[in-house]
Design a protein around this motif. Structure first.
Motif, PDB file in Angstrom:
ATOM      1  N   PHE A 149      -3.794  50.320  66.315  1.00  0.00           N
ATOM      2  CA  PHE A 149      -3.731  51.392  65.307  1.00  0.00           C
ATOM      3  C   PHE A 149      -4.185  52.737  65.871  1.00  0.00           C
ATOM      4  O   PHE A 149      -4.540  53.642  65.120  1.00  0.00           O
ATOM      5  CB  PHE A 149      -4.600  51.022  64.095  1.00  0.00           C
ATOM      6  CG  PHE A 149      -4.221  49.698  63.486  1.00  0.00           C
ATOM      7  CD1 PHE A 149      -3.099  49.594  62.686  1.00  0.00           C
ATOM      8  CD2 PHE A 149      -4.968  48.555  63.735  1.00  0.00           C
ATOM      9  CE1 PHE A 149      -2.734  48.367  62.124  1.00  0.00           C
ATOM     10  CE2 PHE A 149      -4.615  47.327  63.188  1.00  0.00           C
ATOM     11  CZ  PHE A 149      -3.489  47.237  62.376  1.00  0.00           C
ATOM     12  N   LEU A 150      -4.184  52.877  67.201  1.00  0.00           N
ATOM     13  CA  LEU A 150      -4.736  54.123  67.770  1.00  0.00           C
ATOM     14  C   LEU A 150      -3.866  55.332  67.451  1.00  0.00           C
ATOM     15  O   LEU A 150      -2.650  55.222  67.270  1.00  0.00           O
ATOM     16  CB  LEU A 150      -4.934  54.001  69.281  1.00  0.00           C
ATOM     17  CG  LEU A 150      -3.733  53.896  70.213  1.00  0.00           C
ATOM     18  CD1 LEU A 150      -3.085  55.240  70.482  1.00  0.00           C
ATOM     19  CD2 LEU A 150      -4.190  53.295  71.541  1.00  0.00           C
ATOM     20  N   GLU A 152      -2.730  59.128  68.795  1.00  0.00           N
ATOM     21  CA  GLU A 152      -2.719  59.987  69.975  1.00  0.00           C
ATOM     22  C   GLU A 152      -3.742  61.102  69.733  1.00  0.00           C
ATOM     23  O   GLU A 152      -3.926  61.553  68.614  1.00  0.00           O
ATOM     24  CB  GLU A 152      -1.319  60.566  70.199  1.00  0.00           C
ATOM     25  CG  GLU A 152      -0.335  59.464  70.529  1.00  0.00           C
ATOM     26  CD  GLU A 152       1.024  59.974  70.982  1.00  0.00           C
ATOM     27  OE1 GLU A 152       1.142  61.153  71.355  1.00  0.00           O
ATOM     28  OE2 GLU A 152       1.968  59.156  70.969  1.00  0.00           O
ATOM     29  N   LYS A 208       0.849  46.292  60.614  1.00  0.00           N
ATOM     30  CA  LYS A 208       1.071  47.508  61.396  1.00  0.00           C
ATOM     31  C   LYS A 208       2.145  48.408  60.764  1.00  0.00           C
ATOM     32  O   LYS A 208       1.951  49.600  60.557  1.00  0.00           O
ATOM     33  CB  LYS A 208       1.476  47.112  62.820  1.00  0.00           C
ATOM     34  CG  LYS A 208       1.977  48.231  63.674  1.00  0.00           C
ATOM     35  CD  LYS A 208       0.871  49.207  63.990  1.00  0.00           C
ATOM     36  CE  LYS A 208       1.437  50.458  64.613  1.00  0.00           C
ATOM     37  NZ  LYS A 208       0.434  51.290  65.227  1.00  0.00           N
ATOM     38  N   ASN A 212       1.659  52.196  58.910  1.00  0.00           N
ATOM     39  CA  ASN A 212       2.366  53.424  59.281  1.00  0.00           C
ATOM     40  C   ASN A 212       3.275  53.909  58.146  1.00  0.00           C
ATOM     41  O   ASN A 212       3.426  55.122  57.939  1.00  0.00           O
ATOM     42  CB  ASN A 212       3.155  53.229  60.576  1.00  0.00           C
ATOM     43  CG  ASN A 212       2.275  53.470  61.792  1.00  0.00           C
ATOM     44  OD1 ASN A 212       1.077  53.736  61.656  1.00  0.00           O
ATOM     45  ND2 ASN A 212       2.843  53.375  62.982  1.00  0.00           N
ATOM     46  N   PHE A 253      -4.676  62.838  55.344  1.00  0.00           N
ATOM     47  CA  PHE A 253      -3.214  62.692  55.403  1.00  0.00           C
ATOM     48  C   PHE A 253      -2.512  63.293  54.200  1.00  0.00           C
ATOM     49  O   PHE A 253      -1.432  62.868  53.808  1.00  0.00           O
ATOM     50  CB  PHE A 253      -2.796  61.224  55.631  1.00  0.00           C
ATOM     51  CG  PHE A 253      -2.601  60.944  57.093  1.00  0.00           C
ATOM     52  CD1 PHE A 253      -3.670  60.982  57.962  1.00  0.00           C
ATOM     53  CD2 PHE A 253      -1.342  60.705  57.614  1.00  0.00           C
ATOM     54  CE1 PHE A 253      -3.507  60.780  59.319  1.00  0.00           C
ATOM     55  CE2 PHE A 253      -1.157  60.501  58.974  1.00  0.00           C
ATOM     56  CZ  PHE A 253      -2.248  60.534  59.820  1.00  0.00           C
ATOM     57  N   ASN A 255      -2.075  66.725  54.226  1.00  0.00           N
ATOM     58  CA  ASN A 255      -1.831  68.099  54.650  1.00  0.00           C
ATOM     59  C   ASN A 255      -0.332  68.361  54.632  1.00  0.00           C
ATOM     60  O   ASN A 255       0.414  67.815  55.447  1.00  0.00           O
ATOM     61  CB  ASN A 255      -2.401  68.343  56.048  1.00  0.00           C
ATOM     62  CG  ASN A 255      -3.905  68.190  56.054  1.00  0.00           C
ATOM     63  OD1 ASN A 255      -4.573  68.622  55.102  1.00  0.00           O
ATOM     64  ND2 ASN A 255      -4.445  67.555  57.063  1.00  0.00           N
ATOM     65  N   GLY A 261       6.017  63.716  62.819  1.00  0.00           N
ATOM     66  CA  GLY A 261       6.904  63.423  63.944  1.00  0.00           C
ATOM     67  C   GLY A 261       6.185  62.468  64.869  1.00  0.00           C
ATOM     68  O   GLY A 261       5.302  61.742  64.440  1.00  0.00           O
ATOM     69  N   CYS A 264       5.899  57.367  66.713  1.00  0.00           N
ATOM     70  CA  CYS A 264       5.572  56.182  65.900  1.00  0.00           C
ATOM     71  C   CYS A 264       6.093  56.263  64.471  1.00  0.00           C
ATOM     72  O   CYS A 264       7.004  55.531  64.107  1.00  0.00           O
ATOM     73  CB  CYS A 264       4.066  55.972  65.894  1.00  0.00           C
ATOM     74  SG  CYS A 264       3.407  55.777  67.554  1.00  0.00           S
ATOM     75  N   PHE A 326       3.995  67.269  68.838  1.00  0.00           N
ATOM     76  CA  PHE A 326       4.174  66.800  67.457  1.00  0.00           C
ATOM     77  C   PHE A 326       2.888  66.913  66.661  1.00  0.00           C
ATOM     78  O   PHE A 326       2.898  66.876  65.446  1.00  0.00           O
ATOM     79  CB  PHE A 326       4.739  65.375  67.413  1.00  0.00           C
ATOM     80  CG  PHE A 326       3.723  64.279  67.563  1.00  0.00           C
ATOM     81  CD1 PHE A 326       3.161  63.991  68.792  1.00  0.00           C
ATOM     82  CD2 PHE A 326       3.344  63.519  66.464  1.00  0.00           C
ATOM     83  CE1 PHE A 326       2.222  62.972  68.921  1.00  0.00           C
ATOM     84  CE2 PHE A 326       2.405  62.489  66.592  1.00  0.00           C
ATOM     85  CZ  PHE A 326       1.846  62.230  67.820  1.00  0.00           C
ATOM     86  N   LYS A 327       1.772  67.056  67.381  1.00  0.00           N
ATOM     87  CA  LYS A 327       0.481  67.323  66.738  1.00  0.00           C
ATOM     88  C   LYS A 327      -0.466  67.840  67.806  1.00  0.00           C
ATOM     89  O   LYS A 327      -0.193  67.688  69.009  1.00  0.00           O
ATOM     90  CB  LYS A 327      -0.059  66.067  66.056  1.00  0.00           C
ATOM     91  CG  LYS A 327      -0.490  64.963  67.008  1.00  0.00           C
ATOM     92  CD  LYS A 327      -1.164  63.864  66.210  1.00  0.00           C
ATOM     93  CE  LYS A 327      -1.880  62.895  67.111  1.00  0.00           C
ATOM     94  NZ  LYS A 327      -2.502  61.814  66.369  1.00  0.00           N
ATOM     95  N   ARG A 416       1.593  74.793  59.018  1.00  0.00           N
ATOM     96  CA  ARG A 416       0.612  73.721  58.814  1.00  0.00           C
ATOM     97  C   ARG A 416      -0.421  74.097  57.752  1.00  0.00           C
ATOM     98  O   ARG A 416      -1.414  73.376  57.574  1.00  0.00           O
ATOM     99  CB  ARG A 416      -0.096  73.394  60.128  1.00  0.00           C
ATOM    100  CG  ARG A 416       0.843  72.872  61.213  1.00  0.00           C
ATOM    101  CD  ARG A 416       1.340  71.478  60.889  1.00  0.00           C
ATOM    102  NE  ARG A 416       2.117  70.925  61.993  1.00  0.00           N
ATOM    103  CZ  ARG A 416       2.480  69.646  62.066  1.00  0.00           C
ATOM    104  NH1 ARG A 416       2.156  68.804  61.103  1.00  0.00           N
ATOM    105  NH2 ARG A 416       3.194  69.212  63.064  1.00  0.00           N
TER     106      ARG A 416
END
Ligand code: UGA
Length: 437
Positions: A149-150, A152, A208, A212, A253, A255, A261, A264, A326-327, A416
C-alpha cells in the motif's frame, strides 16, 4: 532470513532496501541490467526521498545486492514478486505478462518450504491460478499474496511502518505455514504494533484494488463537488474542510483539483472494472466508470479555464506550467494530469513551457514536443499565464509580488487549490482556482 525480490522498479527497489534494513539478507533481481547496475551503486533509478541514503546504508552492511540472474534466488527462503501490472494497450485490463514470467522463472529455484510472496497489484483470481504452479512443485513450496500500500514520495516509511499487513493464504488460516514465515520477515514492524490480517487469496487481492478504488472515488467525489461549486459560486476547499470534520468522512484525499494520475489509481480502477466484467459482476463497479470520467473531465476543464483566463483564445499565448510529476516528491509522470494538460494546451495553439524540480527528464521523454525549463524564474519570464499543476513546496511558497515582476501578464490558475487567493489577488493577479469563486 534470506530474501529475493523479483522486479526492482518502484515497489521492488524500495522493498529490497527496506527488507535489508529490517536485518535480512536480500538479493534484488531485475531483467534490466542498467537498473541493476544503478541500484548496485546505490543510485535510485527514480526520485524517492530517503531511498538513496537507505541503499547506501544497507549496502554498507553487505546485506543487499542486485543481479539480473534469476538463479541467484536459489538460496532464498522467501521470494517477493514485485513486478509491474501495467494497463494493456487499448484495453482496460491489466497486463499479467510480467507477473507470470517472474513466477515461472522462479519455479526451478524454489527450495523445500520456500514461500513466493506476491506483492504486485493483480486481478482477483491471479494468486489462486499461480498457487497451483507453485504448490505442485517438488520440493513443496507455498504462494501467498501480500499486497503493498506504499505511496510514492513516502515509499520508505510506508514500507518500514505500514498501516497494516494483509496476508492472503490459500485456506485463509492463521495456521498456514507461510504465515509464520512472513511473520518472521516482518518481525520488527509487527512487534511495533502494525496490525496484520490473514485472509484467503481472493480477499487479499481485492483489499488492494478496493483500497485504491475507494481513494480514487474520494478524489472524484470532491472533484464532482468542485464542478457544482463552480456552477453555484461556492468554495470546494471550505466544503471539503467542513465535511471532512465529520470523522466518518475525514478530510484526507478530499483535495479538489486537476484529478488523480500516476501508475496506480487510474490503471487499477480500469483493471478492476475489466475483471469484474469477466466475473459477471460488472454492475457492481459501473460507478468506477463515472469516477474515471469525472477525473478525465478535470483535464478538459483546466484547458477551458486557461482559455478563459487568456481572454478567449490560446493561440500564441505563452503558458508556464508549474509541475510535471503526477504529484509532488516524485519524478513519476505516468498518466500525469499536469503533463497531459500541458500537451493539450500546446496542441490547441499555446506556447507551453513546463518546469518541475525532479520530473523534467521523464517528462521530456514522454512529450518531447513541449518546451522544458529547469529554473522556475526563467520559466516564469514572459509568461502570459501560470498554471500551478503539481503542488511542490517551492510553488506553494511562490511570492506573488516577486512573480508579478517576472511574468508578462499576472494570471494564475491554481490547479491544486493550494495558494492563498486573497494574497495573490492583493498582489494584482487574476487568480482562478478549481471549484472556488
Ligand atoms: C496510490 C495509493 O495512495 C497507495 O496507497 C497505493 O499503494 C499506490 O497508489 C499503489 O497502488 O501502488 P500513489 O499512486 O503513490 O499511491 O499516489 P497518491 O498519493 O494516492 O496520489 C494519487 C493521485 O491522486 C495524485 O495524482 C494526487 O495528486 C491525486 N490526489 C490525491 C488528488 O488529486 N487529491 C487528493 O486529495 C489526493
Amino acid at each position: 532470513m534470506r530474501i529475493s525480490v523479483v522486479g526492482c522498479g518502484y515497489l521492488g527497489a524500495v522493498h529490497a532496501a527496506c527488507m535489508a534494513k529490517l536485518g535480512h539478507d536480500v538479493i534484488g533481481i531485475d531483467v534490466d541490467e542498467r537498473k541493476v547496475q544503478a541500484l548496485a551503486a546505490a543510485a535510485a533509478p527514480f526520485f524517492e526521498p530517503g531511498l538513496e541514503e537507505l541503499l547506501r546504508e544497507v549496502q554498507a552492511t553487505g546485506r543487499l545486492s542486485f543481479t539480473s540472474d534469476i538463479s541467484a534466488a536459489s538460496t532464498s527462503d522467501v521470494h517477493f514478486v514485485c513486478v509491474g501490472t501495467p494497463q494493456k494497450k487499448g484495453e482496460n485490463a491489466a497486463d499479467m505478462k510480467y507477473v507470470d514470467e517472474a513466477v515461472n522463472a522462479l519455479l526451478p529455484y524454489l527450495r523445500e518450504g520456500a514461500v513466493v510472496v506476491g506483492k504486485s497489484t493483480v486481478p482477483v483470481g491471479t494468486a489462486a491460478r499461480l498457487s497451483v504452479l507453485v504448490e505442485r512443485q517438488e520440493p513443496a513450496a507455498h504462494l501467498m499474496w501480500n499486497p503493498e500500500f506504499l505511496r510514492e514520495g513516502h515509499a520508505v516509511s510506508d514500507t518500514l511502518s505500514p498501516d497494516r499487513f494483509v496476508y492472503g493464504v490459500e485456506n485463509g488460516s492463521e495456521e498456514h505455514a507461510a504465515v509464520r514465515v512472513l511473520d518472521e520477515v516482518y518481525a520488527l514492524p509487527l512487534e511495533a504494533g502494525t496490525p496484520r490480517l490473514v485472509t484467503d487469496l481472493p480477499t487479499a487481492e481485492l483489499v488492494k484494488t478496493a483500497a485504491n478504488s475507494f481513494l480514487a472515488t474520494k478524489i472524484s467525489f470532491i472533484n464532482a463537488m468542485a464542478e457544482l461549486c463552480d456552477a453555484a459560486g461556492a468554495d470546494v476547499t471550505v466544503l471539503a474542510d467542513a465535511i471532512g470534520l465529520d470523522d466518518r468522512i475525514g478530510r484526507k484525499f478530499l483535495n479538489a483539483g486537476i484529478g488523480f494520475g500516476g501508475g496506480c489509481l487510474p490503471k487499477d480502477i480500469r483493471a478492476f472494472m475489466a475483471r469484474a466484467g469477466e466475473l459477471g459482476a460488472d454492475q457492481a463497479l459501473t460507478f468506477l466508470r463515472e469516477v474515471d470520467a469525472i477525473n478525465m473531465r478535470r483535464r478538459t476543464r483546466v484547458v477551458e479555464l486557461t482559455r478563459e483566463l487568456c481572454g478567449g483564445s490560446l493561440l500564441g499565448q505563452r503558458i508556464t506550467v508549474l509541475g510535471a510529476a503526477f504529484k509532488p516528491e516524485s519524478d513519476d509522470v505516468r498518466d500525469s494530469p499536469a503533463l497531459s494538460i500541458a500537451a493539450q494546451l500546446q496542441l490547441q495553439g499555446a506556447v507551453v513551457t513546463v518546469t518541475d524540480p525532479e520530473a523534467l527528464q521523464n517528462a521530456a521523454r514522454r512529450f518531447p514536443e513541449l518546451h522544458y525549463e529547469e529554473s522556475t524564474e526563467l520559466a516564469l519570464q514572459r509568461a502570459d499565464a501560470l498554471l500551478l499543476l503539481t503542488e511542490w513546496q517551492e510553488y506553494r511558497e511562490l511570492d506573488p509580488y516577486e512573480a508579478a515582476n517576472i511574468v508578462s501578464a499576472t494570471r494564475i490558475l491554481d490547479g491544486r487549490n493550494i495558494l492563498d487567493a486573497t494574497k495573490w489577488r492583493a498582489a494584482g493577479w487574476t487568480y482562478r482556482g478549481l471549484g472556488r469563486p
